[in-house]
Design an enzyme around this catalytic site. Sequence first.
Site, PDB file in Angstrom:
ATOM      1  N   HIS A   8       0.852  -1.183   0.000  1.00 42.52           N
ATOM      2  CA  HIS A   8       0.000   0.000   0.000  1.00 42.52           C
ATOM      3  C   HIS A   8       0.892   1.237   0.000  1.00 42.52           C
ATOM      4  O   HIS A   8       1.975   1.231   0.595  1.00 42.52           O
ATOM      5  CB  HIS A   8      -0.891   0.052   1.249  1.00 42.52           C
ATOM      6  CG  HIS A   8      -2.139  -0.756   1.146  1.00 42.52           C
ATOM      7  ND1 HIS A   8      -2.694  -1.384   2.244  1.00 42.52           N
ATOM      8  CD2 HIS A   8      -2.973  -1.023   0.107  1.00 42.52           C
ATOM      9  CE1 HIS A   8      -3.799  -2.030   1.875  1.00 42.52           C
ATOM     10  NE2 HIS A   8      -3.982  -1.814   0.591  1.00 42.52           N
ATOM     11  N   CYS A  28      -2.252   2.761   9.037  1.00 39.93           N
ATOM     12  CA  CYS A  28      -3.254   1.752   8.671  1.00 39.93           C
ATOM     13  C   CYS A  28      -4.450   1.800   9.619  1.00 39.93           C
ATOM     14  O   CYS A  28      -5.581   1.522   9.205  1.00 39.93           O
ATOM     15  CB  CYS A  28      -2.642   0.357   8.695  1.00 39.93           C
ATOM     16  SG  CYS A  28      -1.529   0.015   7.324  1.00 39.93           S
TER      17      CYS A  28
END
Length: 287
Positions: free
Chosen positions: A182, A280
């Site tokens: 990511h 996150c």
Amino acid sequence: MSTVIETQTTPTTAAPERTASKKTVLMCRPEHFTVVYQINPWMDPAKPTDTALAVAQWQTLHDTYVGLGFDVHLIDPVEGLPDMVYAANGGTVIDGIAYGAKFTHAQRAAEGPAYMDWFRRAGFDVREPAETNEGEGDFLLVGDVVLAGTGFRSDGSSHDELARITGREVVTLTLVNPSFYHLDTAIAVLDSRPGQEHIAYLPSAFDGPSLEILRERYPDAILVSEEDAAVLGLNSYSDGRNVVIAARATGFERQLREAGYRPIGVDLSELLLGGGGVKCCTLELRR
């Protein structure tokens, strides 16, 4: 007779004065956290996980944000969705518009609707995605521009979809290292305010053309070491002055101090077993 040798010293440039901005974020308590499948290199179902420890570490992060004056909202965790704690993947919220997530892996698919339901109840303008994307995991707002990751999770076509929905410029960056799957594991947004844009990143996480874009747009960026990136040091969250980072990213901590920031280290080692860190667990809500 003695000779005096004059030495020249290079004047040091003082770090700019950093100021904090008010942040509003969404988080999800990891009451059901465990690792029972493998969808990234960090996950290993054979390794034991401690849900109680994950909750305690998450609570420290939550309390840190509250202590910084953040407006922290909570979404109820859903049994059977152990990765729901990684709230950043639940969507992208810009200008009151909540662009929902559409996950790559079936194990996380139900998280998208769960987050979109929360956005609706909170009064956001929800846009259901047609294209695969994993929210702020791959979409980072820097000034007026969205940096958008692709290569492992979010499809490049979602970048065009986000641009149409928000009217923002969306810049595609391609990730090449599966450990940094990511964008928010490879780039930290240190100051997102227009005119004050500042980031840190790991050069080796990107392909050549993406590196050229980053170098051109952010010549004053902090370049982070492989060692600090390997503990998800870049998966951090900043209000423009205070930067919450992985406690083990000591080199990055030093770089931040030298640049005028106030780094705050937290231990999220248990949640790292699922492949996530500070950012996150943090979804920014922008009205």
